[in-house]
Motif scaffolding. Structure first.
Motif, PDB file in Angstrom:
ATOM      1  N   THR A 104      24.847  82.395  69.015  1.00 24.82           N
ATOM      2  CA  THR A 104      25.844  81.411  69.462  1.00 24.82           C
ATOM      3  C   THR A 104      25.138  80.292  70.242  1.00 24.82           C
ATOM      4  N   LEU A 105      25.903  79.244  70.503  1.00 21.98           N
ATOM      5  CA  LEU A 105      25.304  77.973  70.925  1.00 21.98           C
ATOM      6  C   LEU A 105      24.436  78.050  72.189  1.00 21.98           C
ATOM      7  N   THR A 106      24.916  78.734  73.219  1.00 20.89           N
ATOM      8  CA  THR A 106      24.137  78.744  74.462  1.00 20.89           C
ATOM      9  C   THR A 106      22.747  79.359  74.240  1.00 20.89           C
ATOM     10  N   PHE A 129      29.027  70.186  79.407  1.00 18.14           N
ATOM     11  CA  PHE A 129      29.697  71.485  79.372  1.00 18.14           C
ATOM     12  C   PHE A 129      28.960  72.430  80.323  1.00 18.14           C
ATOM     13  N   SER A 179      28.272  75.539  80.435  1.00 16.07           N
ATOM     14  CA  SER A 179      27.290  76.485  79.895  1.00 16.07           C
ATOM     15  C   SER A 179      25.943  75.781  79.670  1.00 16.07           C
ATOM     16  N   ASP A 180      26.002  74.530  79.242  1.00 11.86           N
ATOM     17  CA  ASP A 180      24.773  73.750  79.026  1.00 11.86           C
ATOM     18  C   ASP A 180      24.048  73.545  80.358  1.00 11.86           C
ATOM     19  N   THR A 233      25.281  66.274  75.479  1.00 13.02           N
ATOM     20  CA  THR A 233      26.274  66.640  74.476  1.00 13.02           C
ATOM     21  C   THR A 233      26.785  65.349  73.853  1.00 13.02           C
ATOM     22  N   ASP A 268      23.491  68.531  71.955  1.00 15.27           N
ATOM     23  CA  ASP A 268      24.499  69.558  71.710  1.00 15.27           C
ATOM     24  C   ASP A 268      25.558  68.906  70.813  1.00 15.27           C
ATOM     25  N   ALA A 326      28.266  70.425  69.520  1.00 14.92           N
ATOM     26  CA  ALA A 326      29.432  71.313  69.429  1.00 14.92           C
ATOM     27  C   ALA A 326      30.683  70.590  68.939  1.00 14.92           C
ATOM     28  N   HIS A 327      30.922  69.395  69.464  1.00 14.98           N
ATOM     29  CA  HIS A 327      32.162  68.678  69.128  1.00 14.98           C
ATOM     30  C   HIS A 327      31.915  67.586  68.094  1.00 14.98           C
ATOM     31  N   TYR A 382      32.481  77.646  65.353  1.00 15.02           N
ATOM     32  CA  TYR A 382      33.907  78.031  65.424  1.00 15.02           C
ATOM     33  C   TYR A 382      34.865  76.868  65.623  1.00 15.02           C
ATOM     34  N   LYS A 383      34.343  75.665  65.844  1.00 12.62           N
ATOM     35  CA  LYS A 383      35.259  74.528  66.065  1.00 12.62           C
ATOM     36  C   LYS A 383      35.584  73.875  64.722  1.00 12.62           C
TER      37      LYS A 383
HETATM   38  C1  PLP Z   1      29.838  71.333  74.369  1.00 14.03           C
HETATM   39  C2  PLP Z   1      29.710  72.823  74.378  1.00 14.03           C
HETATM   40  N1  PLP Z   1      28.518  73.366  74.633  1.00 14.03           N
HETATM   41  C3  PLP Z   1      28.350  74.702  74.684  1.00 14.03           C
HETATM   42  C4  PLP Z   1      29.399  75.567  74.466  1.00 14.03           C
HETATM   43  C5  PLP Z   1      29.179  77.044  74.571  1.00 14.03           C
HETATM   44  O1  PLP Z   1      29.150  77.649  73.317  1.00 14.03           O
HETATM   45  P1  PLP Z   1      28.891  79.207  73.095  1.00 14.03           P
HETATM   46  O2  PLP Z   1      30.026  79.950  73.709  1.00 14.03           O
HETATM   47  O3  PLP Z   1      28.883  79.359  71.593  1.00 14.03           O
HETATM   48  O4  PLP Z   1      27.593  79.559  73.691  1.00 14.03           O
HETATM   49  C6  PLP Z   1      30.674  75.033  74.173  1.00 14.03           C
HETATM   50  C7  PLP Z   1      31.816  75.920  73.928  1.00 14.03           C
HETATM   51  O5  PLP Z   1      32.904  75.529  73.631  1.00 14.03           O
HETATM   52  C8  PLP Z   1      30.824  73.625  74.143  1.00 14.03           C
HETATM   53  O6  PLP Z   1      32.011  73.064  73.905  1.00 14.03           O
END
Ligand code: PLP
Length: 410
Positions: free
Chosen positions: A96-98, A125, A127-128, A167, A196, A198-199, A221-222
């Motif tokens: 997964t992304l992180t 984000f 997590s980043d 991001t 990143d 993700a979006h 998953y998005k």
């Molecule tokens: C911009 C962004 N970065 C990182 C993540 C974290 O992703 P993950 O839960 O797959 O590690 C998300 C989760 O929605 C996100 O929107």
């Protein structure tokens, strides 16, 4: 102002309209949260069933060889590559992304050992922010992670900077950054660029190759509709392969995993970024989800996406003047595929909308967020969603105490 009939007419001539039938959507519900979790498609169910019933069910352990399981991370990477403007052999689908970000940050910091600063966006984000800080603190030298205002980036770029990690599309406002322009400025000071996506992946056309991006990662998953917790993807530009090291090495990234050697020797190409056993059932879901892109181009998706978001903004402004602050840029060049409305009561508004069959989500502190996914969304859905929003606002339904209770996932 656009009318419902005009929306119906737009749907009638929409080349992407037939794709809606590929997805499972609840009747009488308008799903504006595909930017958080995309819906399941028929091809996903089919592929997952095949893997469970045939490959796993009958093939059992033989399927690692016979069903091509080992190659799934790179094969899916190749399928996904065109969506981000990468070449085959430059994308991997695995963790997964992180985790993907961790691998790329760790690898990148090792490539700029004489530099001591990492720049990221204070509004990134969370997590980043956590993972960049964690990887920097374990880089083996003192590194300062500066989480700055986006507008201050140019001023902060210097020859001290090892890595810039941003991001591409802001998860709150939906603002899209200039992939190529920023990457070029980062390279001008000799730093590396990690995006990143993700979006962005599946939401907007991307050209990582043309923008000369070093590294990128995103999730499945998005807008890619790979399912909850779907594996993400990682992009490493060809010229970095064989140079960038995976800081989280594991047996399946080894050149000869079944020789069980005690010393790590990386495999060639993207395989070196595999760490552990691929999640085959989850990969099968994403594999199925990618089928729909054989019938839709990113350019078609972009045209419709902008029409959908334009329509939503137009209707919200016309029907609810001065009620919301629209946080998403009007400028198409800065807008991705979501619209964020700011309002002090956004949490209750989103909950009331969900109860009335319009699914969006809430992002702290005051954002009602709506994703517009052209593969299955109709213009008439946008019209009807705004009608329901008008009703929620005019009746003040959102003030009902039951909508104040915060769920774990907002
Ligand atoms: C911009 C962004 N970065 C990182 C993540 C974290 O992703 P993950 O839960 O797959 O590690 C998300 C989760 O929605 C996100 O929107």
């Amino acid at each position: 102002m656009s009318t419902r009939d005009e929306c119906v007419a737009l749907d009638a001539t929409d080349a992407l309209a037939p794709l809606r039938d590929e997805f499972t959507l609840n009747e009488h519900e308008i799903y504006l949260d595909g930017n958080s979790l995309g819906p399941v498609s028929r091809a996903v169910s089919k592929r997952v069933n095949e893997v469970i019933n045939e490959q796993w069910g009958h093939g059992l352990v033989r399927s690692w060889n016979d069903a091509g399981w080992m190659a799934m991370p790179t094969r899916l990477g190749d399928r996904l590559a065109p969506l981000i403007g990468a070449k085959p052999g430059e994308v991997l689908v695995a963790d997964t992304l992180t985790f993907m970000l961790a691998k790329l940050i760790g690898g990148a910091l090792d490539q700029r050992k004489d530099r001591y600063v990492v720049l990221t966006d204070a509004a990134n984000f969370h997590s980043d922010l956590y993972i960049v800080q964690a990887m920097a603190s374990r880089a083996g030298r003192p590194i300062t992670v500066k989480a700055i205002e986006r507008s201050a980036l140019e001023g902060e770029l210097s020859e001290d900077v090892a890595l810039v990690m941003l991001t591409h599309v802001d998860f709150r406002s939906g603002e899209m950054l200039d992939l190529k322009g920023i990457t070029t400025k980062v390279h001008d000071v000799g730093a590396l660029m990690l995006w990143d996506l993700a979006h962005s992946a599946g939401a907007v056309p991307l050209d990582v190759e043309g923008a000369n991006v070093d590294f990128a990662a995103g999730c499945g998953y998005k807008y890619l509709n790979g399912g909850p917790g779907s594996p993400g993807f990682l992009y490493v530009r060809k010229s970095w392969q064989g140079v960038l090291e995976n800081p989280l090495p594991g047996w399946l990234g080894h050149a000869r995993p079944f020789d069980f050697e005690s010393e790590y020797v990386p495999a060639k190409g993207m395989q070196a970024f595999v760490t552990s056993s691929p999640s085959i059932v989850a990969l099968a879901a994403l594999d199925g989800a990618l089928d729909v892109w054989e019938r839709a181009s990113m350019e078609q998706v972009r045209v419709k996406s902008l029409r959908l978001t334009d329509l939503f903004i137009e209707l919200v402004e016309a029907r609810l003047p001065d009620v919301f602050d629209i946080a998403t840029p009007r400028d198409h060049a800065k807008r991705a595929s979501q619209v964020a409305l700011r309002h002090a009561e956004s949490y209750g508004i989103v909950q009331a909308l969900i109860e009335r069959g319009v699914v969006g989500d809430f992002r702290d502190p005051d954002i009602a967020r709506f994703g517009f996914t052209p593969l299955y969304l109709r213009f008439v859905d946008v019209f009807d969603a705004v009608e329901i929003l008008v009703e929620v606002m005019n009746t003040e339904l959102y003030r009902d105490a039951k909508f104040a209770q915060r769920n774990a996932v907002t």
